[in-house]
Write an enzyme that holds these catalytic residues in place. Structure first.
Site, PDB file in Angstrom:
ATOM      1  N   ASP A  27       7.688  18.868 -15.274  1.00  0.00           N
ATOM      2  CA  ASP A  27       6.922  18.686 -14.032  1.00  0.00           C
ATOM      3  C   ASP A  27       7.382  19.692 -12.994  1.00  0.00           C
ATOM      4  OD1 ASP A  27       6.045  16.371 -15.241  1.00  0.00           O
ATOM      5  OD2 ASP A  27       7.429  15.074 -14.125  1.00  0.00           O
TER       6      ASP A  27
HETATM    7  N1  URA Z   1       9.633  13.385 -18.068  1.00  0.00           N
HETATM    8  C1  URA Z   1       9.109  13.492 -16.836  1.00  0.00           C
HETATM    9  O1  URA Z   1       8.760  12.487 -16.234  1.00  0.00           O
HETATM   10  N2  URA Z   1       9.001  14.703 -16.301  1.00  0.00           N
HETATM   11  C2  URA Z   1       9.397  15.839 -16.917  1.00  0.00           C
HETATM   12  O2  URA Z   1       9.281  16.921 -16.352  1.00  0.00           O
HETATM   13  C3  URA Z   1       9.941  15.711 -18.195  1.00  0.00           C
HETATM   14  C4  URA Z   1      10.049  14.470 -18.764  1.00  0.00           C
END
Ligand code: URA
Length: 249
Positions: free
Chosen positions: A114
């Protein structure tokens, strides 16, 4: 049986590696800017063998050739950078050298993090390897350093370890995941699949909220301490092998 060594036309190889158009490469050969084993290559149609040591033998204006197709890099993704090719703001592809951004086959991220997650992400132009790493079949574990809004209740580790947790809007239960508590609101969470916002949604399912998330390990490969946020490093075959090795406890 040994695999036949592949060959490629010089102008096509270099154009696909981002050195310019095939016409540019023809001009570069005519200018004597390209040498193989110390000899200028004057014909852009020359076929070269794609041996592993080619980058040290094929020089472009005296500089070694970039890594051949089949390259894998690790990137320390900073917060605020998006793992997408087209979106507003800074993209993970903006961290690559210009020539690497122009390659065909292109470098792609192995899964995504993310925008507000930092840490280890891999990029490769090798589609088979990419699928091998992200496929749940290979169970490559990914470890996250999680910081939470509320204190852990103490029941989370058993719930995650049991597997079967159903995330909002999904129909397939989660695989078991391992939680190692490191503080009142901090823990390592290791997951073996890569669902959308998985870690944040796992804690949301238990009524908590992730305030910071950082990935520090894929398989037995750790984010190197010296690799600063925004930096990248070419991976060796030994690094790639670590992805499929069991991490030390
Ligand atoms: N899980 C998440 O919530 N975000 C990420 O970036 C990776 C795994």
């Amino acid at each position: 049986m040994s695999r036949p060594v592949q060959t490629a036309r010089l102008d096509r190889l270099l154009a696909n590696m981002g050195y310019g158009s095939r016409r540019d490469i023809a001009l570069m050969t005519k200018a004597g800017w390209i040498s193989l084993d110390g000899e200028a290559v004057r014909d852009e149609a020359t076929r070269v063998r794609l041996d592993a040591d080619l980058p040290s033998r094929l020089l472009i204006r005296g500089k070694r050739l970039d890594p051949l197709p089949g390259m894998v890099i690790m990137v320390h993704k900073p917060l605020g950078v998006t793992c997408s090719r087209k979106e507003a703001g800074t993209l993970i592809y903006d961290l690559l050298p210009d020539r690497w951004r122009a390659r065909d086959p292109a470098l792609s991220t192995v899964g995504r993090l993310d925008k507000e997650t930092s840490g280890l992400i891999l990029m490769t132009d090798d589609g088979d390897l990419l699928h091998k790493i992200i496929s749940p079949k290979h169970h490559v574990p990914k470890r996250y350093v999680v910081t939470l809004d509320r204190p852990l209740k103490g029941t989370e580790a058993a719930i995650f370890a049991a597997g079967g947790l159903m995330l909002d809007g999904e129909t397939k239960p989660l695989l078991p995941a391992e939680l190692e508590i490191t503080g009142e609101r901090t823990a390592y969470l290791t997951v073996h699949e890569g669902r959308y916002h998985q870690v944040r949604r796992m804690f949301a399912a238990l009524g908590n909220h992730v305030t910071a998330l950082h990935r520090d390990q894929i398989g037995a490969l750790s984010l190197p301490e010296g690799l600063m946020a925004g930096s990248l490093r070419l991976m060796t075959a030994a690094d790639v092998a670590k992805l499929f090795a069991v991490p030390a406890k």
